[in-house]
Design a protein around this motif. Sequence first.
Motif, short mmCIF file in Angstrom:
data_model
loop_
_atom_site.label_atom_id
_atom_site.label_comp_id
_atom_site.label_asym_id
_atom_site.label_seq_id
_atom_site.Cartn_x
_atom_site.Cartn_y
_atom_site.Cartn_z
N ASP A 147 0.82 -1.21 0.00
CA ASP A 147 0.00 0.00 0.00
C ASP A 147 0.85 1.26 0.00
OD1 ASP A 147 -2.87 -1.13 0.62
OD2 ASP A 147 -1.44 -2.25 1.83
N ALA A 148 2.07 1.15 0.49
CA ALA A 148 2.96 2.31 0.58
C ALA A 148 4.39 1.79 0.69
CB ALA A 148 2.62 3.15 1.80
N VAL A 149 5.34 2.70 0.54
CA VAL A 149 6.75 2.34 0.66
C VAL A 149 7.42 3.32 1.61
CG1 VAL A 149 8.88 1.86 -0.59
CG2 VAL A 149 6.72 1.63 -1.77
N SER A 150 8.40 2.82 2.35
CA SER A 150 9.26 3.66 3.18
C SER A 150 10.59 3.68 2.45
CB SER A 150 9.37 3.00 4.55
OG SER A 150 9.74 3.90 5.52
N VAL A 151 10.94 4.82 1.87
CA VAL A 151 12.15 4.89 1.03
C VAL A 151 13.33 5.30 1.90
CG1 VAL A 151 13.21 6.04 -0.94
CG2 VAL A 151 10.80 5.39 -1.04
N ASP A 152 14.26 4.38 2.06
CA ASP A 152 15.33 4.48 3.05
C ASP A 152 16.64 4.89 2.38
OD1 ASP A 152 15.50 4.15 5.80
OD2 ASP A 152 16.09 2.05 5.70
N GLY A 153 17.07 6.12 2.58
CA GLY A 153 18.27 6.62 1.92
C GLY A 153 19.57 6.18 2.58
N PHE A 154 20.66 6.53 1.93
CA PHE A 154 22.02 6.16 2.36
C PHE A 154 22.34 6.62 3.78
CE2 PHE A 154 26.70 7.30 1.97
CZ PHE A 154 27.16 6.00 2.04
N GLU A 155 21.67 7.71 4.21
CA GLU A 155 21.93 8.28 5.54
C GLU A 155 21.45 7.39 6.67
OE1 GLU A 155 19.92 9.39 3.19
OE2 GLU A 155 20.11 11.53 2.83
N CYS A 156 20.53 6.48 6.36
CA CYS A 156 19.72 5.82 7.39
C CYS A 156 20.53 4.98 8.36
CB CYS A 156 18.65 4.94 6.74
SG CYS A 156 19.27 3.43 6.01
N GLY A 157 19.99 4.86 9.56
CA GLY A 157 20.50 3.89 10.52
C GLY A 157 20.01 2.51 10.09
N GLY A 158 20.84 1.50 10.25
CA GLY A 158 20.43 0.15 9.83
C GLY A 158 21.02 -0.19 8.48
N HIS A 159 20.19 -0.79 7.63
CA HIS A 159 20.71 -1.34 6.37
C HIS A 159 20.36 -0.45 5.18
CE1 HIS A 159 22.05 -5.18 8.12
NE2 HIS A 159 21.08 -4.93 8.99
N PRO A 160 21.31 0.35 4.69
CA PRO A 160 21.02 1.26 3.58
C PRO A 160 21.13 0.61 2.21
CG PRO A 160 23.25 1.63 4.38
CD PRO A 160 22.68 0.52 5.22
N GLY A 161 21.34 -0.69 2.14
CA GLY A 161 21.51 -1.35 0.85
C GLY A 161 22.91 -1.11 0.30
N GLU A 162 23.08 -1.39 -0.98
CA GLU A 162 24.44 -1.33 -1.55
C GLU A 162 24.56 -0.25 -2.63
OE1 GLU A 162 26.36 -3.27 0.22
OE2 GLU A 162 24.64 -4.26 1.15
N ASP A 163 23.54 0.56 -2.82
CA ASP A 163 23.58 1.57 -3.89
C ASP A 163 24.14 2.92 -3.45
OD1 ASP A 163 22.42 -0.28 -5.54
OD2 ASP A 163 20.42 0.62 -5.52
N ASP A 164 24.18 3.15 -2.13
CA ASP A 164 24.72 4.41 -1.57
C ASP A 164 24.03 5.64 -2.16
OD1 ASP A 164 26.32 2.61 -0.33
OD2 ASP A 164 28.19 3.27 -1.26
N MET A 165 22.70 5.58 -2.21
CA MET A 165 21.96 6.69 -2.81
C MET A 165 21.31 7.56 -1.74
SD MET A 165 21.46 7.91 -5.74
CE MET A 165 22.06 6.53 -6.69
N PRO A 166 21.80 8.81 -1.60
CA PRO A 166 21.22 9.66 -0.55
C PRO A 166 19.81 10.12 -0.90
CG PRO A 166 23.14 10.71 -1.59
CD PRO A 166 22.87 9.44 -2.33
N ASN A 167 19.08 10.52 0.14
CA ASN A 167 17.67 10.84 -0.05
C ASN A 167 17.41 12.03 -0.97
OD1 ASN A 167 15.99 8.92 1.07
ND2 ASN A 167 16.28 9.68 3.15
N MET A 168 18.38 12.93 -1.09
CA MET A 168 18.19 14.09 -1.97
C MET A 168 17.95 13.65 -3.43
SD MET A 168 18.30 17.17 -0.81
CE MET A 168 17.99 18.74 -1.54
N ILE A 169 18.46 12.49 -3.79
CA ILE A 169 18.26 11.95 -5.13
C ILE A 169 17.19 10.85 -5.11
CG2 ILE A 169 19.41 10.84 -7.13
CD1 ILE A 169 20.64 13.57 -6.25
N LEU A 170 17.29 9.99 -4.09
CA LEU A 170 16.41 8.81 -4.05
C LEU A 170 14.93 9.20 -3.96
CD1 LEU A 170 16.35 5.73 -3.94
CD2 LEU A 170 16.68 5.86 -1.47
N LEU A 171 14.61 10.20 -3.14
CA LEU A 171 13.20 10.55 -2.95
C LEU A 171 12.57 11.12 -4.22
CD1 LEU A 171 13.43 12.05 0.66
CD2 LEU A 171 12.59 9.79 0.01
N PRO A 172 13.18 12.12 -4.87
CA PRO A 172 12.56 12.58 -6.12
C PRO A 172 12.52 11.51 -7.20
CG PRO A 172 14.58 13.84 -5.63
CD PRO A 172 14.29 12.98 -4.45
N ARG A 173 13.50 10.60 -7.20
CA ARG A 173 13.44 9.50 -8.17
C ARG A 173 12.25 8.58 -7.85
NH1 ARG A 173 13.50 8.14 -11.83
NH2 ARG A 173 14.57 6.12 -11.94
#
Length: 336
Positions: A137-163
């Motif tokens: 129903d929704a997504v929580s988009v977790d950027g490179f800054e996040c605590g925990g597991h940011p994945g392997e793409d190293d994409m900060p929220n300034m780019i990830l969110l508008p994308r």
Amino acid sequence: MKTAITELFGIEHPIIQGGMHYVGFAELAAAVSEAGGLGIITGLTQKTPELLAKEIARCRDMTDKPIGVNLTFLPTFSAPPYPEYIAAIREGGVKIVETAGRSPEQYMPALKAAGIKVIHKCTSVRHSLKAEQIGCDAVSVDGFECGGHPGEDDMPNMILLPRAAEELSIPFVASGGMADGRSLVAALSLGAAGINMGTRFIATKEAPVHENVKKGLVAATELDTRLVMRALRNTERVLTNKGVERLIEIEREKGKALKIDDIMDEVAGVYPKVMIDGDMDAGAWSCGMVVGLIKDVPSVKELVDRTMTEAEQIIRQRLVGFLDGVPQQQRARAVA
Ligand SMILES: Cc1cc2nc3c(=O)[nH]c(=O)nc-3n(C[C@H](O)[C@H](O)[C@H](O)COP(=O)(O)O)c2cc1C
């Protein structure tokens, strides 16, 4: 403030408290929901589905507002009994589940049959699109800054969110680096319909963790997190400490040959030592760069209320002020 997220979950403010191992107990989830956000109990911190059922019931005694449960799908060989955890959630009357880790695809029919809304946390546009496609129903988009597991793409929220905004049809919240009204307005500007906060909620009066953890978060700066376990493709952002320094040293020595067994002492069983015993050097535990913005330990309600007040001031005064051509003094904070 009404957004697609407040409407979807029936909450007053577009603020979610992300699931956190050994932090997301009933006390914190209830406090966040009572404050008008969405509090989330961390499912797997409860060792069995029976214990999760009890934790949900405890939370229900503290609030009748909507609450959620986090289900993290781990890359492990001995998977927890997820169907039984889902049964505990369903029977506890919880209508919102935050999934994370691996895709929740195989559990979607059971969740949907129980009338549960699913918000999946992911760190890339492609995984967000997959979540949309499988019926989240929704997504929580977790950027490179996040605590925990940011994945392997190293994409900060300034780019990830508008994308994410460009590609997604379902609503999403911004996760990672969110701390206050400034974060909320920025997230809304970038296309999100709310925010998900982890680290910030640990430094609150109600978070049921050792005082050393709260003091440690207030003392730490934005330079104090480290990425570990990259060689295992299980990257985690953690607060640095003696255990983490040891871990990084082992990682340097082993390079690409690193095995999980090499770092067991620094990553296994750390959470109770830190969160319950207050042993801040025990090993790797998740913490976001946002720690640099944490300067106090307010109550959850104070934190939520001031986030909303600050967001409103930024929108009505600072932003509209720019449009109206009202000169504004440059200040360290947008709203002093
Ligand atoms: C101590 C801690 C433990 C966490 N444990 C989990 C977890 O068990 N499952 C999960 O999906 N996310 C977990 N997270 C991630 C948070 O839910 C949230 O996505 C993240 O903290 C957002 O970034 P922020 O810390 O910058 O706010 C954890 C985060 C922290 C800080």
